[in-house]
Design an enzyme around this catalytic site. Structure first.
Site, PDB file in Angstrom:
ATOM      1  CB  THR A   1      -0.892   0.031   1.261  1.00  0.00           C
ATOM      2  OG1 THR A   1      -0.087  -0.352   2.381  1.00  0.00           O
ATOM      3  CG2 THR A   1      -2.054  -0.931   1.137  1.00  0.00           C
TER       4      THR A   1
ATOM      5  N   GLY B   1      17.309 -11.373   3.865  1.00  0.00           N
ATOM      6  CA  GLY B   1      16.387 -12.041   2.943  1.00  0.00           C
ATOM      7  C   GLY B   1      15.138 -12.592   3.603  1.00  0.00           C
TER       8      GLY B   1
ATOM      9  CB  SER C   1      13.310  -3.768   6.071  1.00  0.00           C
ATOM     10  OG  SER C   1      12.151  -3.881   5.366  1.00  0.00           O
ATOM     11  CB  SER C   2      18.684  -6.705   6.348  1.00  0.00           C
ATOM     12  OG  SER C   2      18.499  -7.284   5.075  1.00  0.00           O
TER      13      SER C   2
ATOM     14  CD  GLU D   1      16.067  -0.658  -1.249  1.00  0.00           C
ATOM     15  OE1 GLU D   1      16.023  -1.461  -2.190  1.00  0.00           O
ATOM     16  OE2 GLU D   1      16.470  -0.966  -0.106  1.00  0.00           O
TER      17      GLU D   1
ATOM     18  CG  ASP E   1      10.624  -1.650   3.959  1.00  0.00           C
ATOM     19  OD1 ASP E   1       9.481  -1.798   4.415  1.00  0.00           O
ATOM     20  OD2 ASP E   1      11.059  -2.299   2.989  1.00  0.00           O
TER      21      ASP E   1
HETATM   22  C1  GLA Z   1       8.985  -3.997   0.522  1.00  0.00           C
HETATM   23  C2  GLA Z   1       9.160  -2.524   0.168  1.00  0.00           C
HETATM   24  C3  GLA Z   1       8.164  -1.647   0.923  1.00  0.00           C
HETATM   25  C4  GLA Z   1       6.741  -2.169   0.774  1.00  0.00           C
HETATM   26  C5  GLA Z   1       6.676  -3.682   1.045  1.00  0.00           C
HETATM   27  C6  GLA Z   1       5.333  -4.249   0.738  1.00  0.00           C
HETATM   28  O1  GLA Z   1       9.321  -4.219   1.859  1.00  0.00           O
HETATM   29  O2  GLA Z   1      10.469  -2.093   0.443  1.00  0.00           O
HETATM   30  O3  GLA Z   1       8.259  -0.316   0.477  1.00  0.00           O
HETATM   31  O4  GLA Z   1       6.211  -1.852  -0.461  1.00  0.00           O
HETATM   32  O5  GLA Z   1       7.647  -4.393   0.307  1.00  0.00           O
HETATM   33  O6  GLA Z   1       4.365  -3.727   1.577  1.00  0.00           O
END
Ligand code: GLA
Length: 381
Positions: A33, A118, A122-123, A156, A168
């Site tokens: 989202t 992985g 969100s490392s 990113e 993240d």
């Molecule tokens: C990854 C992306 C986030 C988000 C999620 C899904 O973690 O880095 O920005 O979009 O996927 O919710």
């Protein structure tokens, strides 16, 4: 962990390092989202990337990654993208800061952490955030946490090739112990919501599938959403993202859309509503309703958004049958990574036993459990 990083710094580069940490994240609900300018409900976790860093007089910066056991020397003023993936994140952060006017000097740095790689925690955002935060602090660049989150996100986009949203990096920078962040990804307004589910805990079960498909499919999902938005925007003025589109509007123009595009958009619109309803339930202390929204989120991610995989589905299906599991869903970008569950204390053992048994008999492996609590965001130690 931080002591180890500091010691390694001393061995490689000597004394006087400053120490920083920035965590990974969980997300309770609101998946895919963020880049559609909707809502998310993440929290920082008690697992982080730690960094020991010191400005350097030399023209060259020296970096050492403890987790990869690799080092790199690099001239900040040259524009060549490093080959090593881990170095690209740092390179990207430096470039994005410089683009925005920061005057950075060379530095020596050692980093490593305990955010599982992985696993969808969100490392990479933790890595971007810890470098952004530290360089900002050391060289007095004057960026706010919000700007640092955007610097991580643009790293990113521009250096990794994932057109991610801001969730993240935002969670890694803004997290607070014991609180989740109800973030509006359009305005970036946010509320810190105390997360106290009495008698419940958050359990992460790692599907052990590394999300290798994730980056290309991720960008495809994003494009499909944009296509849906463009279709509605041809008829309705002021429509810029899925946030501006109601379920009724989408139904009105459904015939003009490819069936897949429709399904993707419908999922996002429904997921935003699940999050809003879920937040109301949390405020009222109604965890059962919140948990049902989590299951609904997984169903949508699996069937309509199609970013799950058999391993994640099996974990969620198993969890669903166990009394005392309040809710469960895949978390993050998808195609692997973790399932996040909200579990009453008495259901913890039965959940793990049952999931491990069924998972092992189907996939021949034992999924690992990751214990996390909601911790603080980026900080100097
Ligand atoms: C990854 C992306 C986030 C988000 C999620 C899904 O973690 O880095 O920005 O979009 O996927 O919710």
């Amino acid at each position: 962990m931080i002591n180890q990083i500091q010691e390694i710094f001393t061995q490689h580069f000597g004394n006087h390092a400053s120490l920083y940490a920035s965590p990974g994240r969980v997300n309770l609900i609101g998946e895919h989202t963020d880049y559609n300018l909707g809502f998310v409900l993440p929290g920082a976790i008690d697992k982080a990337i730690y960094l020991a860093i010191r400005p350097s007089e030399s023209k060259l910066s020296r970096l050492y990654s403890v987790d990869y056991g690799e080092s790199l020397t690099w001239d900040l003023s040259t524009g060549t993208l490093p080959e090593k993936m881990w170095a690209r994140y740092i390179y990207g952060v430096v470039q994005e800061m410089q683009k925005r006017g920061a005057r950075l000097q060379s530095f020596d740095a050692v980093f490593g952490g305990d955010v599982p790689l992985g696993a969808g925690l969100s490392s990479s955002a933790a890595l971007e955030s810890v470098f952004g935060f530290a360089l900002n602090d050391l060289f007095k660049a004057g960026f706010s946490r919000e700007e640092l989150a955007k610097i991580g996100q643009m790293t990113e986009h521009n250096y990794i090739g994932v057109r991610c949203g801001i969730m993240d990096q935002f969670a890694s920078l803004f997290g607070e112990k014991g609180k989740v962040i109800r973030l509006d990804c359009r305005s970036l307004d946010y509320e810190m919501e105390p997360f106290e589910a009495p008698g419940c805990r958050i359990v992460l079960i790692d599907s052990m599938v590394k999300h290798s498909l994730a980056s290309s499919e991720y960008n495809v999902r994003r494009m499909q959403c944009e296509t849906g938005v463009a279709t509605v925007a041809r008829h309705v003025s002021g429509v810029e993202s899925l946030r501006d589109i109601t379920a009724d509007m989408l139904e009105t123009y459904r015939a003009e859309m490819d069936a897949t595009v429709y399904r993707r958009c419908r999922y996002v619109i429904d997921e935003n509503q699940r999050l809003l309803d879920g937040c109301d339930a949390l405020k009222a202390g109604d965890y059962e309703t919140f948990g049902q929204k989590m299951f609904g989120s997984h169903e949508g991610l699996s069937k309509a958004y199609e970013v799950s995989c058999p391993e994640l589905d099996l974990i969620v299906e198993t969890a669903r049958r166990i009394p005392g599991v309040v809710g469960a869903r895949m978390m993050g970008g998808g195609f692997g990574g973790c399932v996040i569950s909200l579990v009453r204390k008495e259901a913890y053992e039965p959940l793990l036993t049952e999931v491990q048994e069924r998972f092992r008999s189907k996939f021949g492996e034992t999924p690992r459990t990751i214990d996390v609590t909601i911790g603080d965001g980026a900080r100097r130690l």
